[in-house]
Design a protein around this motif. Structure first.
Motif, PDB file in Angstrom:
ATOM      1  N   ALA A 152       0.834  -1.194   0.000  1.00 22.35           N
ATOM      2  CA  ALA A 152       0.000   0.000   0.000  1.00 22.35           C
ATOM      3  C   ALA A 152       0.875   1.252   0.000  1.00 22.35           C
ATOM      4  N   LEU A 153       0.570   2.169  -0.902  1.00 21.25           N
ATOM      5  CA  LEU A 153       1.314   3.420  -0.981  1.00 21.25           C
ATOM      6  C   LEU A 153       0.656   4.433  -0.054  1.00 21.25           C
ATOM      7  N   VAL A 154       1.332   4.756   1.069  1.00 18.69           N
ATOM      8  CA  VAL A 154       0.772   5.673   2.070  1.00 18.69           C
ATOM      9  C   VAL A 154       1.732   6.836   2.299  1.00 18.69           C
ATOM     10  N   ARG A 155       1.187   7.924   2.794  1.00 18.13           N
ATOM     11  CA  ARG A 155       1.995   9.102   3.093  1.00 18.13           C
ATOM     12  C   ARG A 155       2.251   9.152   4.592  1.00 18.13           C
ATOM     13  N   ASN A 161       5.443   6.117   0.998  1.00 14.05           N
ATOM     14  CA  ASN A 161       6.137   4.841   1.204  1.00 14.05           C
ATOM     15  C   ASN A 161       5.205   3.678   0.903  1.00 14.05           C
ATOM     16  N   TRP A 162       5.782   2.619   0.339  1.00 14.11           N
ATOM     17  CA  TRP A 162       5.034   1.380   0.124  1.00 14.11           C
ATOM     18  C   TRP A 162       5.211   0.505   1.369  1.00 14.11           C
ATOM     19  N   ILE A 163       4.095   0.181   2.020  1.00 11.80           N
ATOM     20  CA  ILE A 163       4.148  -0.635   3.232  1.00 11.80           C
ATOM     21  C   ILE A 163       3.344  -1.919   3.041  1.00 11.80           C
ATOM     22  N   LEU A 164       3.632  -2.914   3.854  1.00 12.39           N
ATOM     23  CA  LEU A 164       2.847  -4.143   3.854  1.00 12.39           C
ATOM     24  C   LEU A 164       1.594  -3.897   4.688  1.00 12.39           C
ATOM     25  N   ALA A 165       0.438  -4.123   4.079  1.00 11.03           N
ATOM     26  CA  ALA A 165      -0.827  -3.846   4.759  1.00 11.03           C
ATOM     27  C   ALA A 165      -1.815  -4.973   4.515  1.00 11.03           C
ATOM     28  N   GLU A 166      -2.929  -4.889   5.225  1.00 11.19           N
ATOM     29  CA  GLU A 166      -3.999  -5.886   5.103  1.00 11.19           C
ATOM     30  C   GLU A 166      -5.290  -5.182   4.719  1.00 11.19           C
ATOM     31  N   VAL A 167      -6.003  -5.759   3.754  1.00  8.17           N
ATOM     32  CA  VAL A 167      -7.264  -5.166   3.301  1.00  8.17           C
ATOM     33  C   VAL A 167      -8.345  -5.365   4.362  1.00  8.17           C
ATOM     34  N   ILE A 168      -9.016  -4.281   4.681  1.00  9.88           N
ATOM     35  CA  ILE A 168     -10.173  -4.361   5.580  1.00  9.88           C
ATOM     36  C   ILE A 168     -11.445  -4.528   4.740  1.00  9.88           C
ATOM     37  N   LYS A 169     -11.584  -3.645   3.752  1.00 13.12           N
ATOM     38  CA  LYS A 169     -12.731  -3.757   2.838  1.00 13.12           C
ATOM     39  C   LYS A 169     -12.480  -2.870   1.617  1.00 13.12           C
ATOM     40  N   TYR A 170     -13.261  -3.122   0.585  1.00 10.62           N
ATOM     41  CA  TYR A 170     -13.238  -2.280  -0.608  1.00 10.62           C
ATOM     42  C   TYR A 170     -14.567  -1.548  -0.687  1.00 10.62           C
ATOM     43  N   GLN A 171     -14.504  -0.227  -0.794  1.00 14.58           N
ATOM     44  CA  GLN A 171     -15.699   0.595  -0.844  1.00 14.58           C
ATOM     45  C   GLN A 171     -16.097   0.804  -2.302  1.00 14.58           C
ATOM     46  N   TRP A 172     -17.143   0.096  -2.745  1.00 15.29           N
ATOM     47  CA  TRP A 172     -17.553   0.156  -4.143  1.00 15.29           C
ATOM     48  C   TRP A 172     -18.063   1.535  -4.531  1.00 15.29           C
ATOM     49  N   THR A 173     -18.621   2.266  -3.585  1.00 20.27           N
ATOM     50  CA  THR A 173     -19.226   3.562  -3.909  1.00 20.27           C
ATOM     51  C   THR A 173     -18.200   4.598  -4.369  1.00 20.27           C
ATOM     52  N   ASN A 174     -16.988   4.522  -3.796  1.00 16.15           N
ATOM     53  CA  ASN A 174     -15.964   5.501  -4.180  1.00 16.15           C
ATOM     54  C   ASN A 174     -14.697   4.866  -4.747  1.00 16.15           C
ATOM     55  N   GLY A 175     -14.700   3.519  -4.873  1.00 17.88           N
ATOM     56  CA  GLY A 175     -13.554   2.834  -5.458  1.00 17.88           C
ATOM     57  C   GLY A 175     -12.291   2.940  -4.627  1.00 17.88           C
ATOM     58  N   HIS A 191      -5.745   3.265   6.636  1.00 17.77           N
ATOM     59  CA  HIS A 191      -5.652   4.220   5.535  1.00 17.77           C
ATOM     60  C   HIS A 191      -6.778   3.952   4.550  1.00 17.77           C
ATOM     61  N   SER A 192      -7.244   5.021   3.895  1.00 16.14           N
ATOM     62  CA  SER A 192      -8.204   4.916   2.799  1.00 16.14           C
ATOM     63  C   SER A 192      -7.455   5.274   1.525  1.00 16.14           C
ATOM     64  N   LEU A 193      -7.392   4.311   0.573  1.00 17.58           N
ATOM     65  CA  LEU A 193      -6.529   4.475  -0.595  1.00 17.58           C
ATOM     66  C   LEU A 193      -7.265   4.155  -1.895  1.00 17.58           C
ATOM     67  N   PRO A 194      -6.900   4.837  -2.986  1.00 13.06           N
ATOM     68  CA  PRO A 194      -7.447   4.475  -4.299  1.00 13.06           C
ATOM     69  C   PRO A 194      -6.804   3.182  -4.789  1.00 13.06           C
ATOM     70  N   LYS A 195      -7.412   2.562  -5.795  1.00 11.56           N
ATOM     71  CA  LYS A 195      -6.876   1.299  -6.333  1.00 11.56           C
ATOM     72  C   LYS A 195      -5.448   1.450  -6.841  1.00 11.56           C
ATOM     73  N   THR A 196      -5.112   2.634  -7.339  1.00 10.77           N
ATOM     74  CA  THR A 196      -3.772   2.853  -7.887  1.00 10.77           C
ATOM     75  C   THR A 196      -2.693   2.828  -6.810  1.00 10.77           C
ATOM     76  N   SER A 197      -3.096   2.909  -5.537  1.00 14.23           N
ATOM     77  CA  SER A 197      -2.130   2.890  -4.434  1.00 14.23           C
ATOM     78  C   SER A 197      -2.073   1.531  -3.751  1.00 14.23           C
ATOM     79  N   VAL A 198      -2.651   0.527  -4.406  1.00 11.39           N
ATOM     80  CA  VAL A 198      -2.682  -0.830  -3.835  1.00 11.39           C
ATOM     81  C   VAL A 198      -2.167  -1.834  -4.863  1.00 11.39           C
ATOM     82  N   ILE A 199      -1.221  -2.668  -4.446  1.00 12.19           N
ATOM     83  CA  ILE A 199      -0.722  -3.751  -5.299  1.00 12.19           C
ATOM     84  C   ILE A 199      -0.905  -5.069  -4.546  1.00 12.19           C
ATOM     85  N   PRO A 200      -1.733  -5.983  -5.049  1.00  3.36           N
ATOM     86  CA  PRO A 200      -1.920  -7.268  -4.355  1.00  3.36           C
ATOM     87  C   PRO A 200      -0.662  -8.122  -4.418  1.00  3.36           C
TER      88      PRO A 200
END
Length: 281
Positions: A152-155, A161-175, A191-200
């Motif tokens: 996850a790309l977080v500030r 910085n790219w950190i190792l994170a765990e998905v809590i949920k994906y919000q379909w309403t705002n992507g 953190h709340s992040l756009p798809k472009t800031s997440v790499i599975p």
């Protein structure tokens, strides 16, 4: 709910035990058959002419060996699928446990164990590995599931910085993804992040011998988890793995070294992911 999951887990473990016993039985049967084939072939080499009876026996033994091998392969494929299901059940059960603070050393051990037990992809001969196997990128429409591990790309402190994170949920309403930092020492920051800031991360380990297309090549730039940390950094592939038991050898970018790169370090497949185009700019 927890009790039902626990019962299901025990049932899956029993199925896995039964499958592995069957696979061993088929392997032993196959070994005996192959030994018989080798003995007949050795005898044939000393004879000037092969009797039709011998040919028929060899054909029957070859068919038996192929059937044994196919049954063994099917058992192992089912066992690998069960291992994935068991891991997911164990992950989901952990949320019912009382929250605990994981020490840094324990966290590092858990990350190493997760890398070591990443399921191996076993496909049909000649078929390419699927998305999220080894170096294969996910489909553009792919959505990570809750509890999936990601980069996850977080500030933080004014830096991205790219950190190792765990998905809590994906919000379909705002992507956007809601994710949590895996580092307990950081208080499981969210953190709340756009798809472009997440790499599975990869869902399967690739076999370099059967699916070389799913292995990053020597000299390729990647994003990888620096050993004994929970942060991803740019790295250059020094040596790719040549077997399922080997890790990547990577040169990490590190300005503290005179040449700007650290000595080659070993990183397992689970924590080596594609470097996005926008990062190469």
């Amino acid at each position: 709910m927890a009790k039902q999951k626990e019962e299901l887990l025990q049932d899956k473990l029993a199925q896995l035990h039964s499958l592995l016993k069957k696979a061993v039985k088929e392997k032993n049967s196959s070994d005996i058959t192959i030994d018989s084939i080798n003995k007949i072939c050795e005898k044939v080499r000393t004879e000037s002419r092969v009797q039709s009876q011998t040919k028929n026996k060899l054909q029957a033994l070859y068919m038996q060996a192929m059937n044994d091998a196919e049954t063994e392969q099917e058992c192992l494929k089912k066992a690998l699928d069960l291992i994935v299901e068991i891991r997911e059940l164990k992950e989901s059960l952990s949320k019912y446990s009382a929250p605990t603070v994981v020490r840094r050393g324990v966290l590092m051990s858990l990350l190493q164990e997760a890398a070591r037990t990443l399921p191996l992809w076993v496909g049909e001969p000649g078929h390419e590995a699927p998305p999220l196997c080894g170096s294969r990128a996910p489909d553009p429409s792919y959505i990570c599931q809750p509890r999936d591990k990601i980069a996850a790309l977080v500030r933080e402190d004014g830096e991205d910085n790219w950190i190792l994170a765990e998905v809590i949920k994906y919000q379909w309403t705002n992507g956007r993804y809601h994710v949590a930092d895996v580092d307990a020492e950081e208080g499981k920051e969210r953190h709340s992040l756009p798809k472009t800031s997440v790499i599975p991360l990869p869902l399967w380990k690739a076999n370099p011998e059967t699916n070389p297309e799913a292995i990053f090549k020597k000299g390729e730039m990647v994003l990888a988890l620096y050993p004994q940390t929970t942060c991803f950094y740019r790295a250059l592939v020094d040596e790719p793995p040549t077997s399922v038991h080997e890790d990547y050898q990577l040169f990490f970018e590190d300005p503290s070294y005179p040449e700007g790169i650290a000595p080659s370090l070993a990183v397992p497949q689970r924590y080596v992911i594609p470097l996005r185009d926008e990062q190469n700019a």
